[in-house]
Design an enzyme around this catalytic site. Structure first.
Site, PDB file in Angstrom:
ATOM      1  CD  GLU A 107     -37.750  74.990  65.991  1.00 41.19           C
ATOM      2  OE1 GLU A 107     -36.745  75.335  66.646  1.00 41.19           O
ATOM      3  OE2 GLU A 107     -38.281  73.870  66.095  1.00 41.19           O
ATOM      4  CG  HIS A 108     -37.076  80.446  63.365  1.00 40.65           C
ATOM      5  ND1 HIS A 108     -35.874  80.862  62.851  1.00 40.65           N
ATOM      6  CD2 HIS A 108     -37.317  79.230  62.814  1.00 40.65           C
ATOM      7  CE1 HIS A 108     -35.414  79.948  62.001  1.00 40.65           C
ATOM      8  NE2 HIS A 108     -36.267  78.945  61.962  1.00 40.65           N
ATOM      9  CB  SER A 142     -12.254  66.077  64.736  1.00 42.04           C
ATOM     10  OG  SER A 142     -13.462  65.594  64.175  1.00 42.04           O
ATOM     11  CB  SER A 178     -22.818  73.706  65.867  1.00 42.79           C
ATOM     12  OG  SER A 178     -23.169  73.412  64.568  1.00 42.79           O
ATOM     13  CG  ASP A 224     -29.641  75.078  68.983  1.00 43.25           C
ATOM     14  OD1 ASP A 224     -30.845  75.000  69.273  1.00 43.25           O
ATOM     15  OD2 ASP A 224     -29.234  75.383  67.845  1.00 43.25           O
ATOM     16  CE1 TYR A 272     -31.844  80.351  63.181  1.00 43.31           C
ATOM     17  CE2 TYR A 272     -30.031  81.920  63.281  1.00 43.31           C
ATOM     18  CZ  TYR A 272     -30.995  81.156  63.908  1.00 43.31           C
ATOM     19  OH  TYR A 272     -31.116  81.205  65.273  1.00 43.31           O
TER      20      TYR A 272
HETATM   21  C1  GLA Z   1     -31.225  77.016  65.144  1.00 45.29           C
HETATM   22  C2  GLA Z   1     -30.579  78.015  66.091  1.00 45.29           C
HETATM   23  C3  GLA Z   1     -31.411  78.201  67.350  1.00 45.29           C
HETATM   24  C4  GLA Z   1     -32.859  78.537  66.994  1.00 45.29           C
HETATM   25  C5  GLA Z   1     -33.401  77.550  65.971  1.00 45.29           C
HETATM   26  C6  GLA Z   1     -34.774  77.932  65.478  1.00 45.29           C
HETATM   27  O1  GLA Z   1     -31.234  75.745  65.723  1.00 45.29           O
HETATM   28  O2  GLA Z   1     -29.280  77.567  66.445  1.00 45.29           O
HETATM   29  O3  GLA Z   1     -30.844  79.203  68.164  1.00 45.29           O
HETATM   30  O4  GLA Z   1     -32.980  79.857  66.564  1.00 45.29           O
HETATM   31  O5  GLA Z   1     -32.552  77.440  64.847  1.00 45.29           O
HETATM   32  O6  GLA Z   1     -35.712  77.802  66.492  1.00 45.29           O
END
Ligand code: GLA
Length: 394
Positions: A51-52, A85, A145, A189, A238
């Protein structure tokens, strides 16, 4: 694929069961009075670990889940794009060569943004009618998204005769989100929505874009719990975390935190030191998690997940009391192998690895005590690992 068409019912499980459930083809037919020529469908994702790390050139290990967004399309006469949508019971229309921002960062911007990014990359788009529906919960850390962007990109490309490999398509979608919508998401994602394979987790090296499919064990279930505390990514810290990482790397004399060593971080000021520590150890945990999966050592994978959560809570500071409570309840429940927050944090979901024979007891052991303590109507669902973007022609 079938979804409820009344947006009022979308995230209410009781209403959901009563709702009339219809296919994306039906939604298209009702809206545009003709048959769609194709359907593009892209999944949401849950991140097992990593994550991150994506925007720090690191490693991630997402799984595409059986919650998807589909876009049905047919070429239109002229150069107009018309979109409906089902989720928002709302429509949009623009001249295909000139998508503009609404300025409100809403669903329309994601759809227009994908068209903009394709045009910006030099592709020619044709006018289309597009109907969109899906069942990825919004703003809960399951990448609705990205699923929307990848499905829409798949539909635009197929309708306009554009051939593109899934990796490139994912990066075009990321550009749409970063530069058109204005949310600085990483690439995980979109890559997961485009590139995943059923039954597997997807190891991505976000520096080289090399990927590897890691088989998931059959005797373990992945359960997602939605804490029901949600914040859109654009309204969280974020971007601030991204900036902190971007400041830590040059202070250590490296291009990105992927190249930093833990022995160096002592010279960083707080909070950059803790941010860097999270990223450095999280990258190691992803590689260890892959080894654990490949050697069927799920207990080790579970430990790594708990460590990841603690690091996101203490060092990266993106957890919430609700997510911490869900993970704590999970750590005490029978048959639980591992749990952590998944996605950006700041609310959203946890991912839980659970022995298959303990799945039936999960709700009573984790979700019910959470609901009782917080008063929040948390929901859980057992996930399957599905394929990324699929395009089918009628
Ligand atoms: C969101 C972002 C991803 C990633 C995660 C954290 O989902 O869209 O690109 O940075 O947070 O891991």
């Amino acid at each position: 694929m079938h979804w409820p068409v009344n947006p009022q019912t979308r995230h209410n499980p009781t209403l959901l069961m009563q709702a009339e459930v219809q296919s994306i083809e039906h939604v298209f037919r009702q809206r545009f009075g003709r048959e769609p020529a194709l359907v593009a469908e892209a999944p949401g994702r849950v991140n097992l670990i990593g994550e991150h790390t994506d925007y720090n050139d690191g490693f991630v290990l997402p799984v595409a889940i059986n919650r998807t967004i589909a876009a049905a399309a047919a070429l239109a006469e002229g150069n107009t794009v018309r979109v409906f949508s089902a989720e928002f019971d709302a429509r949009d229309e623009w001249g295909v060569a000139a998508p503009r921002r609404t300025g409100r960062r809403e669903w329309r911007d994601y759809v227009r943004g994908v068209a903009w990014a394709l045009l910006d990359a030099g592709y020619e788009l044709r006018g289309v009618d597009l109907a969109i529906a899906g069942d990825v919960p919004l703003e809960s850390g399951l990448s609705s998204s990205a699923a929307l962007e990848v499905a829409v990109a798949g539909a635009f490309c197929a309708a306009s005769g554009i051939e593109m490999d899934p990796g490139r398509l994912a990066l075009v979608c990321q550009k749409a989100e970063n530069q058109f919508v204005g949310v600085q998401s990483g690439m995980m994602d979109q890559l997961a929505a485009a590139w995943s394979r059923a039954g597997h987790a997807l190891l991505i090296d976000c520096r080289s874009l090399e990927l590897d499919y890691v088989p998931l064990p059959g005797d373990v279930a992945i359960i997602v719990v939605d804490s029901k505390m949600r914040r859109p990514l654009g309204e969280t810290a974020y971007n601030q975390r991204r900036q902190e990482c971007a400041a830590a790397a040059p202070a250590l004399g490296v291009e990105s935190l992927r190249n930093a060593a833990v022995s160096d971080i002592e010279r960083l000021p707080e909070p950059l030191k803790r941010r860097a520590r999270h990223v450095i150890f999280e990258n190691q945990r992803v590689l260890e998690a892959v080894d654990a999966l490949r050697s069927s050592n799920v207990a080790r994978l579970g430990e790594l997940m708990y460590q990841s959560h603690a690091s996101l809570r203490d060092d990266f500071e993106v957890s919430t009391p609700e997510l911490d409570l869900l993970v704590e309840l999970a750590s005490r429940a029978e048959g639980l192998i591992g749990a952590r927050l998944t996605g950006a944090g700041f609310g959203g979901c946890t991912v839980n690895l659970v022995a298959r024979d303990a799945v039936a007891r999960f709700e009573a052991g984790v979700v019910e005590p959470y609901r009782a303590k917080t008063g929040l109507a948390a929901e859980m669902f057992v996930c399957h690992a599905v394929d990324g973007l699929r395009v089918s022609r009628a």
